[in-house]
Write an enzyme that holds these catalytic residues in place. Structure first.
Site, PDB file in Angstrom:
ATOM      1  N   ARG A  25       0.831  -1.196   0.000  1.00 62.38           N
ATOM      2  CA  ARG A  25       0.000   0.000   0.000  1.00 62.38           C
ATOM      3  C   ARG A  25       0.874   1.259   0.000  1.00 62.38           C
ATOM      4  O   ARG A  25       2.082   1.193   0.234  1.00 62.38           O
ATOM      5  CB  ARG A  25      -0.926  -0.002   1.227  1.00 62.38           C
ATOM      6  CG  ARG A  25      -2.016  -1.043   1.169  1.00 62.38           C
ATOM      7  CD  ARG A  25      -2.815  -1.116   2.461  1.00 62.38           C
ATOM      8  NE  ARG A  25      -2.047  -1.686   3.558  1.00 62.38           N
ATOM      9  CZ  ARG A  25      -2.488  -1.837   4.805  1.00 62.38           C
ATOM     10  NH1 ARG A  25      -3.720  -1.422   5.107  1.00 62.38           N
ATOM     11  NH2 ARG A  25      -1.735  -2.368   5.743  1.00 62.38           N
ATOM     12  N   LYS A  47       1.650   2.053   7.257  1.00 61.68           N
ATOM     13  CA  LYS A  47       2.004   1.259   8.432  1.00 61.68           C
ATOM     14  C   LYS A  47       3.005   1.999   9.314  1.00 61.68           C
ATOM     15  O   LYS A  47       3.664   2.959   8.892  1.00 61.68           O
ATOM     16  CB  LYS A  47       2.584  -0.099   8.016  1.00 61.68           C
ATOM     17  CG  LYS A  47       1.552  -1.024   7.390  1.00 61.68           C
ATOM     18  CD  LYS A  47       0.343  -1.258   8.288  1.00 61.68           C
ATOM     19  CE  LYS A  47       0.651  -2.045   9.540  1.00 61.68           C
ATOM     20  NZ  LYS A  47      -0.549  -2.235  10.395  1.00 61.68           N
ATOM     21  N   TYR A  67      -1.022   4.556  10.450  1.00 62.73           N
ATOM     22  CA  TYR A  67      -1.419   3.594  11.478  1.00 62.73           C
ATOM     23  C   TYR A  67      -0.231   3.360  12.397  1.00 62.73           C
ATOM     24  O   TYR A  67       0.898   3.170  11.934  1.00 62.73           O
ATOM     25  CB  TYR A  67      -1.828   2.256  10.846  1.00 62.73           C
ATOM     26  CG  TYR A  67      -3.157   2.276  10.138  1.00 62.73           C
ATOM     27  CD1 TYR A  67      -4.337   2.521  10.833  1.00 62.73           C
ATOM     28  CD2 TYR A  67      -3.239   2.050   8.768  1.00 62.73           C
ATOM     29  CE1 TYR A  67      -5.563   2.543  10.183  1.00 62.73           C
ATOM     30  CE2 TYR A  67      -4.458   2.064   8.101  1.00 62.73           C
ATOM     31  CZ  TYR A  67      -5.620   2.311   8.817  1.00 62.73           C
ATOM     32  OH  TYR A  67      -6.832   2.335   8.174  1.00 62.73           O
ATOM     33  N   HIS A 109      -0.805   1.768  16.134  1.00 58.08           N
ATOM     34  CA  HIS A 109      -1.109   0.638  17.028  1.00 58.08           C
ATOM     35  C   HIS A 109      -0.058   0.528  18.137  1.00 58.08           C
ATOM     36  O   HIS A 109       0.524  -0.538  18.387  1.00 58.08           O
ATOM     37  CB  HIS A 109      -1.174  -0.674  16.232  1.00 58.08           C
ATOM     38  CG  HIS A 109      -2.247  -0.674  15.186  1.00 58.08           C
ATOM     39  ND1 HIS A 109      -3.596  -0.707  15.485  1.00 58.08           N
ATOM     40  CD2 HIS A 109      -2.174  -0.644  13.831  1.00 58.08           C
ATOM     41  CE1 HIS A 109      -4.302  -0.697  14.369  1.00 58.08           C
ATOM     42  NE2 HIS A 109      -3.476  -0.652  13.352  1.00 58.08           N
ATOM     43  N   GLU A 142      -5.783   5.072  13.596  1.00 57.74           N
ATOM     44  CA  GLU A 142      -6.744   4.200  14.291  1.00 57.74           C
ATOM     45  C   GLU A 142      -7.389   4.842  15.512  1.00 57.74           C
ATOM     46  O   GLU A 142      -8.301   4.245  16.099  1.00 57.74           O
ATOM     47  CB  GLU A 142      -6.086   2.873  14.687  1.00 57.74           C
ATOM     48  CG  GLU A 142      -5.093   2.939  15.836  1.00 57.74           C
ATOM     49  CD  GLU A 142      -3.693   3.310  15.418  1.00 57.74           C
ATOM     50  OE1 GLU A 142      -2.785   3.271  16.265  1.00 57.74           O
ATOM     51  OE2 GLU A 142      -3.484   3.649  14.215  1.00 57.74           O
ATOM     52  N   ASP A 156      -3.211  -6.656  15.374  1.00 56.88           N
ATOM     53  CA  ASP A 156      -2.586  -5.327  15.341  1.00 56.88           C
ATOM     54  C   ASP A 156      -2.535  -4.701  16.726  1.00 56.88           C
ATOM     55  O   ASP A 156      -1.651  -3.895  17.020  1.00 56.88           O
ATOM     56  CB  ASP A 156      -3.360  -4.395  14.406  1.00 56.88           C
ATOM     57  CG  ASP A 156      -2.915  -4.514  12.957  1.00 56.88           C
ATOM     58  OD1 ASP A 156      -1.756  -4.878  12.728  1.00 56.88           O
ATOM     59  OD2 ASP A 156      -3.734  -4.254  12.061  1.00 56.88           O
TER      60      ASP A 156
END
Length: 371
Positions: A15, A75, A94, A96, A118, A270
Site C-alpha cells: 500500500r 504502516k 497507522y 497501534h 486508528e 494489530d
C-alpha cells in the site's frame, strides 16, 4: 506545506500513503508533495502518474524524511525508519502503539508529532480511518479461513458452506464491529453456520435486524465464548477497544479444546490479539499451528489486496491530510477535536491515555500542547 510519501517497507506491504489523485488534490490547494520512487508500484501507480499529478519523485526515503514537514504513510515506521524521523515532524499513519512498547519509545525519542489513523474519531464516536481497513480485513478473514480449512493447507478438510446432506462449517465471530460485521456478511454469503458473540446488546439487536434469523447472536460471557469457540471450525477474532490492547478473550485451554485442523484468524493482532496463543505473523509466513489449530495472525491483512485497500484508505484520510497541510497539526487539531483524538505522541510526550495505561508509560495532558 511539503508533504512526504515514502515507500512502505514492512514485509509484503504494497500500500501507499497517497495515490496520484490525492497528490493532485494537495497540489491544487497549493502544497508540494515528495514521493519516493516506486512507492505506488504495488497499487499500479508508477512514478510517471505521480509526476503527472504534480509530485516531485525522489530517489530515496532519506530525502523524503529529510525534507518533508508532514509524512503520510500506511504502516508504523519500521526500525530502519526510526532514525529518519526528526523533532517537530508530523507523522500521520497507522501506529497501534498499545501493542508495541519498543516502537512507542523509539518514536518518543525522535520528538515527532505522531497522529494515529486508528484513534481519529468522528461525531458518533466511530473510527473513520480504521473502518475501511476493518472492512477489508473482515472480508479477507473468511476467505483466508476457508482456504486454510482445506486439507492440503493442513486444515480439517471442511467446506464452509457444506453441500446437501452434509452440514456447513461453524464460523464464530468475536466482536460485532466493522470487521466482525464484514466477516459475518462474507461467511453468511458462503452459507456457513455463523455465530456472533458481542458484549453490546444494542449491537446484537442491530445485527439481528441486519442479517435476520440465519445469524445466531450471543451475548459475550466466558461460558458463551468457551462453548462456541471449542465447537467452531473457523474462529474470527474481531475485538477492538480503541487505542488499547485487545483483551485476551480466547484462552489456550479453549484453543486446545478445538478440533484439530480448525482455523483461528485473529484480526485483532494489530492490537496484540484477542487469543492467548496468537502472535504476529507476516504475509511471507502467515500461519503457524498451536494446540493443533491453524493460526493466521498477519498484522497487515489488507496489504494482501493493496489496490483496493489503498484507494479505500485514501478516500477516508484525504480530508485530514488536507487539514494538516493547510493549517499545521496544532491548528488543525484545535479546530477538529476528532482529529485531535488521533494525537498519540507530541514532542517526546505520550498523550494518549489508553496507550500510556497499557504500556505503563507516563501520560502527558494533550490539552497542554494544544493551548
Amino acid at each position: 506545506m511539503l508533504v512526504g510519501v515514502p515507500k512502505e517497507i514492512k514485509t509484503h506491504e504494497y500500500r501507499v500513503g497517497l495515490v496520484p489523485s490525492s497528490v493532485r488534490e494537495l497540489v491544487h490547494h497549493g502544497h508540494r508533495v515528495l514521493v519516493e520512487s516506486g512507492a505506488g508500484e504495488g497499487v499500479g501507480c508508477d512514478d510517471a502518474a505521480y509526476r503527472a499529478a504534480g509530485a516531485e519523485v525522489v530517489a530515496t526515503a532519506e530525502e523524503v524524511y529529510g525534507r518533508a514537514e508532514l509524512i503520510v504513510k500506511v504502516k508504523e515506521p519500521q526500525p530502519q525508519e526510526w532514525k529518519l524521523l526528526r523533532a517537530g515532524q508530523v507523522l500521520f499513519t497507522y501506529l497501534h502503539l498499545a501493542a508495541d512498547k519498543k516502537l512507542t519509545e523509539a518514536l518518543l525519542a525522535t520528538g515527532c508529532v505522531a497522529i494515529a489513523y486508528e484513534t481519529v474519531t468522528d461525531r458518533r464516536g466511530r473510527l473513520p480511518l480504521l473502518a475501511p481497513m476493518s472492512e477489508v480485513a473482515g472480508r479477507m478473514s473468511v476467505q483466508v479461513g476457508a482456504h486454510y480449512l482445506e486439507k492440503m493447507q493442513g486444515g480439517a478438510g471442511i467446506l464452509l458452506g457444506g453441500v446437501p446432506g452434509v452440514h456447513a462449517a461453524k464460523v464464530v465471530v468475536l466482536g460485532g464491529g466493522v470487521a466482525g460485521t464484514n466477516a459475518i456478511r462474507m461467511a453468511m454469503g458462503l452459507e456457513a453456520q455463523v455465530y456472533v458473540i458481542e458484549r453490546s446488546l444494542d449491537r446484537l439487536y442491530e445485527l439481528d435486524l441486519q442479517f435476520g434469523p440465519m445469524l445466531n447472536t450471543e451475548y459475550a460471557t466466558v461460558d458463551a465464548i468457551e462453548r462456541h469457540v471449542t465447537t467452531a471450525d473457523l474462529v474470527i477474532g474481531a475485538v477492538l477497544i480503541p487505542g488499547s490492547a485487545a483483551p485476551k478473550l480466547i484462552t489456550r485451554a479453549m484453543v486446545r479444546g478445538m478440533r484439530k485442523g480448525s482455523v483461528l484468524v485473529d484480526i485483532s493482532i494489530d492490537q496484540g490479539g484477542c487469543c492467548e496463543t496468537s502472535r504476529p505473523t507476516t504475509h511471507a509466513d502467515p500461519v503457524y499451528i498451536e494446540e493443533g489449530v491453524i493460526h493466521y495472525c498477519v498484522t497487515n491483512m489488507p496489504g494482501a489486496v493493496p489496490r483496493t485497500s489503498t484507494f479505500a484508505l485514501n478516500n477516508a484520510t484525504l480530508p485530514f491530510v488536507l487539514a494538516l497541510a493547510e493549517k499545521g497539526w496544532k491548528r488543525a487539531c484545535q479546530d477538529d477535536p476528532h482529529l485531535a483524538d488521533g494525537l498519540n505522541l507530541i514532542h517526546g510526550h505520550l498523550v494518549y491515555e489508553a496507550v500510556a495505561r497499557d504500556l505503563g508509560l507516563p501520560l502527558s495532558p494533550r490539552d497542554r500542547f494544544l493551548a
